[in-house]
Design an enzyme around this catalytic site. Sequence first.
Site, mmCIF file in Angstrom:
data_model
loop_
_atom_site.group_PDB
_atom_site.id
_atom_site.type_symbol
_atom_site.label_atom_id
_atom_site.label_comp_id
_atom_site.label_asym_id
_atom_site.label_seq_id
_atom_site.Cartn_x
_atom_site.Cartn_y
_atom_site.Cartn_z
ATOM 1 N N ASP A 14 3.469 22.855 59.090
ATOM 2 C CA ASP A 14 2.165 22.121 58.067
ATOM 3 C C ASP A 14 2.057 23.653 57.304
ATOM 4 O OD1 ASP A 14 0.482 20.908 56.515
ATOM 5 O OD2 ASP A 14 -0.612 21.036 57.982
ATOM 6 N N SER A 15 1.224 23.163 56.153
ATOM 7 C CA SER A 15 0.130 24.621 55.624
ATOM 8 C C SER A 15 -0.634 24.683 57.103
ATOM 9 C CB SER A 15 -0.338 23.481 54.603
ATOM 10 O OG SER A 15 -1.051 22.782 54.913
ATOM 11 N N TYR A 46 -2.088 24.890 50.911
ATOM 12 C CA TYR A 46 -1.017 24.407 49.899
ATOM 13 C C TYR A 46 -1.109 23.705 48.772
ATOM 14 C CZ TYR A 46 1.978 26.522 53.306
ATOM 15 O OH TYR A 46 2.974 27.099 54.444
ATOM 16 N N GLY A 47 -2.275 22.651 49.341
ATOM 17 C CA GLY A 47 -2.529 21.173 48.345
ATOM 18 C C GLY A 47 -3.258 22.188 46.883
ATOM 19 N N CYS A 77 4.127 18.492 56.057
ATOM 20 C CA CYS A 77 2.934 18.917 54.942
ATOM 21 C C CYS A 77 3.688 18.104 54.299
ATOM 22 C CB CYS A 77 2.879 20.277 54.649
ATOM 23 S SG CYS A 77 1.870 20.289 53.336
ATOM 24 N N ASN A 78 2.307 17.079 53.495
ATOM 25 C CA ASN A 78 2.655 16.418 52.571
ATOM 26 C C ASN A 78 2.673 17.129 51.052
ATOM 27 O OD1 ASN A 78 1.761 12.873 52.182
ATOM 28 N ND2 ASN A 78 1.107 14.653 54.311
ATOM 29 N N THR A 79 2.120 18.281 50.698
ATOM 30 C CA THR A 79 2.325 18.742 49.473
ATOM 31 C C THR A 79 3.380 19.759 49.304
ATOM 32 O OG1 THR A 79 -0.295 18.752 49.873
ATOM 33 C CG2 THR A 79 1.359 20.376 48.528
ATOM 34 N N CYS A 188 -1.864 12.632 53.404
ATOM 35 C CA CYS A 188 -2.454 14.112 53.514
ATOM 36 C C CYS A 188 -2.651 14.237 54.790
ATOM 37 C CB CYS A 188 -3.387 14.562 52.583
ATOM 38 S SG CYS A 188 -4.465 16.443 52.765
ATOM 39 N N THR A 189 -1.975 15.086 55.152
ATOM 40 C CA THR A 189 -2.122 15.252 56.972
ATOM 41 C C THR A 189 -3.539 14.213 57.318
ATOM 42 O OG1 THR A 189 -2.546 17.562 56.345
ATOM 43 C CG2 THR A 189 -0.472 16.835 57.368
ATOM 44 N N HIS A 190 -4.470 15.353 56.748
ATOM 45 C CA HIS A 190 -5.729 15.288 57.250
ATOM 46 C C HIS A 190 -6.790 13.812 56.746
ATOM 47 C CE1 HIS A 190 -5.501 19.798 56.639
ATOM 48 N NE2 HIS A 190 -6.796 19.525 56.897
HETATM 49 N N1 DGL Z 1 -1.224 20.194 55.169
HETATM 50 C C1 DGL Z 1 -1.304 19.706 53.649
HETATM 51 C C2 DGL Z 1 -0.987 18.050 52.561
HETATM 52 O O1 DGL Z 1 -0.947 17.243 53.875
HETATM 53 C C3 DGL Z 1 -3.012 19.551 53.234
HETATM 54 C C4 DGL Z 1 -3.968 20.307 53.591
HETATM 55 C C5 DGL Z 1 -3.450 21.865 52.469
HETATM 56 O O2 DGL Z 1 -3.513 21.896 51.209
HETATM 57 O O3 DGL Z 1 -2.273 22.860 52.530
HETATM 58 O O4 DGL Z 1 -0.892 18.035 51.491
#
Ligand code: DGL
Length: 278
Positions: A14-15, A46-47, A77-79, A188-190
């Site tokens: 993940d990021s 990363y977003g 990571c979704n991004t 998004c992971t968060h």
């Molecule tokens: N992990 C990123 C996501 O799921 C969120 C945090 C980021 O912007 O890196 O998109």
Amino acid sequence: MKNDTQNAPIGVFDSGIGGLTVVKELIRNLPGEDIIYLGDTARVPYGTKSRRTVIAYSHSNTEFLISKGVKLLVVACNTASSVSIPSLRSEFDIPVIGVIEPGAKKAVSVTKTEKIGIIGTPSTINSGAYKSAIESLNPNIEVISKACPLFVPLADEGWIEGQITESIAEKYLSPFKETGIDVLVLGCTHYPLLKNTIQKIMGDQITLVDSAQETAALIKDILIEKNLLNDKGTQSDREFYLTDVSDTFLSVAGRFLGEKINKIEMVDIVGTTSLPSP
Ligand code: DGL
């Protein structure tokens, strides 16, 4: 050889530490699997970064995990999933699973109004990855997307409930209320950390789809189908690597994973990454 692969760890990147929400679900679904996690905390977020940069980071993260002998790669990571999956699949020779397809599939199976909402980082939303994954499953579905960038720092800060968080959620989410959606994908992971607040604002009639849960369930199916379930029968092992380690990351990491992390190692892969030409 077969047994070596079968009992090899699952690699997850993940990021940052948000991908621990995916690890948490993997542990719940697959308690016998060893997991190696890489959080690219030196380069998070990363977003808000460009596609080309996120692809380059994803490649270096994958190279690190492959050097650790993983049998399957999870792009938590979704991004990164929304822009890097095709290039990772063509470059690397192990199964690569992202979080977009499982979330999209679940949303399509649940919606009755054929209107689905997606929330994610600006890069995820701009990539259109959820929209095209959903439309490839059912072209009649209308997808309404919205970037909610402030949800990431709120989750990092532990501000997952309360007045300020609700006001921000209301501001982001109220436009969805006019649209007729009956499903909202937490892209998004968060965002799983903010589930209660998001549900409160959207109301109980809206189904929230948690991509982390759907991804873990899919990985279980894949490992069963490929006969790759770990059968060592010994206590499973977890290794956590970050590209930058600070006290903040350590305390926040436990919140995302839902349990304390005893050992985190720092790894320096940042200097070895080269960006492709634009
Ligand atoms: N992990 C990123 C996501 O799921 C969120 C945090 C980021 O912007 O890196 O998109």
